[in-house]
Design a protein around this motif. Structure first.
Motif, PDB file in Angstrom:
ATOM      1  N   LEU A  16      42.028  48.643  41.208  1.00 30.90           N
ATOM      2  CA  LEU A  16      41.795  49.194  39.867  1.00 30.90           C
ATOM      3  C   LEU A  16      42.128  50.687  39.816  1.00 30.90           C
ATOM      4  CD1 LEU A  16      38.403  47.517  38.849  1.00 30.90           C
ATOM      5  CD2 LEU A  16      40.697  46.898  38.088  1.00 30.90           C
ATOM      6  N   ALA A  17      41.695  51.419  40.842  1.00 35.14           N
ATOM      7  CA  ALA A  17      41.964  52.858  40.890  1.00 35.14           C
ATOM      8  C   ALA A  17      43.464  53.120  40.977  1.00 35.14           C
ATOM      9  CB  ALA A  17      41.238  53.486  42.078  1.00 35.14           C
ATOM     10  N   LEU A  46      42.822  41.473  36.490  1.00 36.62           N
ATOM     11  CA  LEU A  46      43.316  40.176  36.958  1.00 36.62           C
ATOM     12  C   LEU A  46      44.004  40.337  38.307  1.00 36.62           C
ATOM     13  CD1 LEU A  46      44.146  37.168  36.658  1.00 36.62           C
ATOM     14  CD2 LEU A  46      46.111  37.958  35.320  1.00 36.62           C
ATOM     15  N   VAL A  47      44.860  41.343  38.414  1.00 34.88           N
ATOM     16  CA  VAL A  47      45.570  41.600  39.669  1.00 34.88           C
ATOM     17  C   VAL A  47      44.573  41.912  40.782  1.00 34.88           C
ATOM     18  CG1 VAL A  47      47.197  43.133  40.842  1.00 34.88           C
ATOM     19  CG2 VAL A  47      47.654  42.391  38.491  1.00 34.88           C
ATOM     20  N   GLY A  49      41.380  41.037  40.934  1.00 40.13           N
ATOM     21  CA  GLY A  49      40.631  39.828  41.246  1.00 40.13           C
ATOM     22  C   GLY A  49      41.438  38.852  42.080  1.00 40.13           C
ATOM     23  N   LEU A  50      42.723  38.702  41.751  1.00 39.09           N
ATOM     24  CA  LEU A  50      43.587  37.816  42.533  1.00 39.09           C
ATOM     25  C   LEU A  50      43.807  38.354  43.937  1.00 39.09           C
ATOM     26  CD1 LEU A  50      46.312  36.835  39.890  1.00 39.09           C
ATOM     27  CD2 LEU A  50      44.528  35.348  40.847  1.00 39.09           C
ATOM     28  N   ALA A  51      43.930  39.677  44.063  1.00 35.34           N
ATOM     29  CA  ALA A  51      44.141  40.278  45.378  1.00 35.34           C
ATOM     30  C   ALA A  51      42.996  39.938  46.317  1.00 35.34           C
ATOM     31  CB  ALA A  51      44.286  41.795  45.245  1.00 35.34           C
ATOM     32  N   VAL A  52      41.777  39.943  45.781  1.00 38.36           N
ATOM     33  CA  VAL A  52      40.615  39.619  46.602  1.00 38.36           C
ATOM     34  C   VAL A  52      40.514  38.112  46.829  1.00 38.36           C
ATOM     35  CG1 VAL A  52      38.103  39.699  46.754  1.00 38.36           C
ATOM     36  CG2 VAL A  52      39.351  41.652  45.818  1.00 38.36           C
ATOM     37  N   THR A  53      40.613  37.357  45.756  1.00 37.24           N
ATOM     38  CA  THR A  53      40.415  35.909  45.836  1.00 37.24           C
ATOM     39  C   THR A  53      41.432  35.229  46.739  1.00 37.24           C
ATOM     40  OG1 THR A  53      39.500  35.905  43.582  1.00 37.24           O
ATOM     41  CG2 THR A  53      40.178  33.790  44.495  1.00 37.24           C
ATOM     42  N   LEU A  54      42.694  35.589  46.605  1.00 32.93           N
ATOM     43  CA  LEU A  54      43.752  34.919  47.349  1.00 32.93           C
ATOM     44  C   LEU A  54      43.842  35.364  48.804  1.00 32.93           C
ATOM     45  CD1 LEU A  54      46.575  34.840  44.643  1.00 32.93           C
ATOM     46  CD2 LEU A  54      44.887  33.077  45.206  1.00 32.93           C
ATOM     47  N   THR A  55      43.129  36.444  49.152  1.00 36.67           N
ATOM     48  CA  THR A  55      43.119  36.899  50.549  1.00 36.67           C
ATOM     49  C   THR A  55      41.798  36.594  51.243  1.00 36.67           C
ATOM     50  OG1 THR A  55      42.420  39.127  49.856  1.00 36.67           O
ATOM     51  CG2 THR A  55      44.795  38.749  50.113  1.00 36.67           C
ATOM     52  N   SER A  56      40.922  35.868  50.562  1.00 41.49           N
ATOM     53  CA  SER A  56      39.623  35.512  51.140  1.00 41.49           C
ATOM     54  C   SER A  56      39.586  34.015  51.411  1.00 41.49           C
ATOM     55  CB  SER A  56      38.488  35.897  50.190  1.00 41.49           C
ATOM     56  OG  SER A  56      38.507  37.287  49.923  1.00 41.49           O
ATOM     57  N   ALA A  57      39.345  33.651  52.662  1.00 38.68           N
ATOM     58  CA  ALA A  57      39.383  32.242  53.056  1.00 38.68           C
ATOM     59  C   ALA A  57      38.298  31.424  52.371  1.00 38.68           C
ATOM     60  CB  ALA A  57      39.246  32.125  54.577  1.00 38.68           C
ATOM     61  N   GLU A 141      41.644  40.957  31.724  1.00 35.36           N
ATOM     62  CA  GLU A 141      40.465  41.720  32.129  1.00 35.36           C
ATOM     63  C   GLU A 141      39.386  40.808  32.715  1.00 35.36           C
ATOM     64  OE1 GLU A 141      38.737  44.694  29.632  1.00 35.36           O
ATOM     65  OE2 GLU A 141      40.508  44.764  28.330  1.00 35.36           O
ATOM     66  N   GLU A 142      39.099  39.737  32.017  1.00 32.90           N
ATOM     67  CA  GLU A 142      37.895  38.964  32.320  1.00 32.90           C
ATOM     68  C   GLU A 142      37.931  38.225  33.647  1.00 32.90           C
ATOM     69  OE1 GLU A 142      35.228  39.394  30.935  1.00 32.90           O
ATOM     70  OE2 GLU A 142      35.924  40.542  29.218  1.00 32.90           O
ATOM     71  N   PHE A 143      39.110  37.847  34.137  1.00 29.09           N
ATOM     72  CA  PHE A 143      39.144  37.213  35.452  1.00 29.09           C
ATOM     73  C   PHE A 143      38.607  38.173  36.508  1.00 29.09           C
ATOM     74  CE2 PHE A 143      40.987  36.249  39.569  1.00 29.09           C
ATOM     75  CZ  PHE A 143      40.652  34.909  39.701  1.00 29.09           C
ATOM     76  N   GLY A 144      38.879  39.461  36.302  1.00 28.28           N
ATOM     77  CA  GLY A 144      38.343  40.450  37.233  1.00 28.28           C
ATOM     78  C   GLY A 144      36.864  40.697  37.040  1.00 28.28           C
ATOM     79  N   TRP A 145      36.450  40.953  35.796  1.00 24.95           N
ATOM     80  CA  TRP A 145      35.056  41.341  35.532  1.00 24.95           C
ATOM     81  C   TRP A 145      34.094  40.162  35.657  1.00 24.95           C
ATOM     82  CZ3 TRP A 145      36.310  45.842  36.299  1.00 24.95           C
ATOM     83  CH2 TRP A 145      37.201  46.586  35.535  1.00 24.95           C
TER      84      TRP A 145
END
Length: 294
Positions: A16-17, A46-47, A49-57, A141-145
């Motif tokens: 986000l930063a 969204l980006v 949230g995806l960065a975290v979700t897709l890199t977490s097993a 926005e909302e996928f992240g928040w």
């Protein structure tokens, strides 16, 4: 309480930063307002949230709320958005110096019938656009928040998680608010007011996502509220810029009070008790069901 995963949270906030820094840099180099680039910036949560979700097993898109969910609560999100816009308008009109202006065109460039028929047509169009085009951007926005971040902060409980998400959500808006978005005459005060608005809004968003068992509820609420919020600005004629931008504004004092009242209603009815797992019919619920709830 289960410890929060600081590495995942750090990645999320870091993305986000970085997005905010890129927004400011590109707008400066291109000599355009950050507001022009805001539609793209809306997808940065969204980006993240995806960065975290897709890199977490241990995470999947479904785990953090990307699912259809419960249709009647998705419909409730749309109805809630309209109800909150109506309450915001009513609260604004109760303030001295603000009156109802029925002769305006609420949608510039589009001629609508006069009177109540015109109001109904404007509402119908706002809902149609809000639940489709606007909802797509709102999902950015909302996928992240209310997707990843709500799942991650669930151990904090309903109110603390909502407060934390609302505060970050509000501060994330700072680059475009400081550029004049929403409060063009009060860009610095606007950053604080927008943050207060997002904190006030957050419990309602959390509640609907938990009940709907889907982040799509937040996207619909967000999209329809944004789509119909312009009606408040159009119909509430204020004596002076301060009243118009800081009070008779969906993200001003009237909107903050409207959502604050909704949050009080949630507290009175009994807020969901969050656990670590997003609502899943095959697993543990993020929203514990209160007595009498379905």
């Amino acid at each position: 309480m289960t410890a929060l995963d600081r590495a995942r949270l750090g990645l999320f906030v870091g993305v986000l930063a970085a997005a905010a820094a890129v927004l400011v840099a590109v707008s400066t180099l291109a000599d355009v307002s950050p507001i022009v680039l805001a539609p793209a910036y809306m997808f940065s949560p969204l980006v993240a949230g995806l960065a975290v979700t897709l890199t977490s097993a241990d995470l999947s898109l479904s785990t953090v709320g990307l699912r259809v969910g419960r249709p009647r609560w998705l419909a409730a999100a749309v109805v809630s958005a309209l109800a909150l816009v109506g309450l915001t308008l009513a609260l604004a009109l109760a303030v001295p110096g603000i009156g109802l202006e029925t002769g305006v065109d609420p949608i510039p460039g589009l001629e609508l019938p006069g009177g109540l028929v015109g109001v109904a047509a404007a509402l119908a169009l706002a809902v149609a656009l809000g639940a489709t085009v606007n909802a797509v951007f709102a999902f950015g926005e909302e996928f992240g928040w209310r997707g990843y971040l709500l799942w991650e902060l669930a151990p904090l409980g309903f109110w603390k998680a909502s407060l934390a998400i609302g505060a970050l959500w509000g501060l994330w808006h700072a680059p475009v608010i400081a550029a004049g978005y929403n409060y063009p005459a009060f860009p610095i005060v606007g950053v604080g007011l927008m943050t207060a608005a997002c904190i006030a809004f957050s419990p309602v968003y959390t509640y609907l996502v938990v009940r709907a068992e889907s982040v799509l509820a937040a996207a619909l609420l967000h999209g329809v509220f944004n789509g119909s919020a312009g009606l408040v600005v159009a119909y509430a004629a204020a004596d002076g810029v301060a009243l118009a931008q800081l009070v008779a504004n969906p993200v001003g004092a009237a909107g903050i009070v409207a959502f604050g009242l909704a949050a009080l209603a949630i507290a009175a009815a009994g807020s969901p008790a969050l656990t670590e797992t997003f609502p899943d019919r095959g697993g543990s619920p993020l929203g514990g069901v209160t007595p009498g709830d379905d």
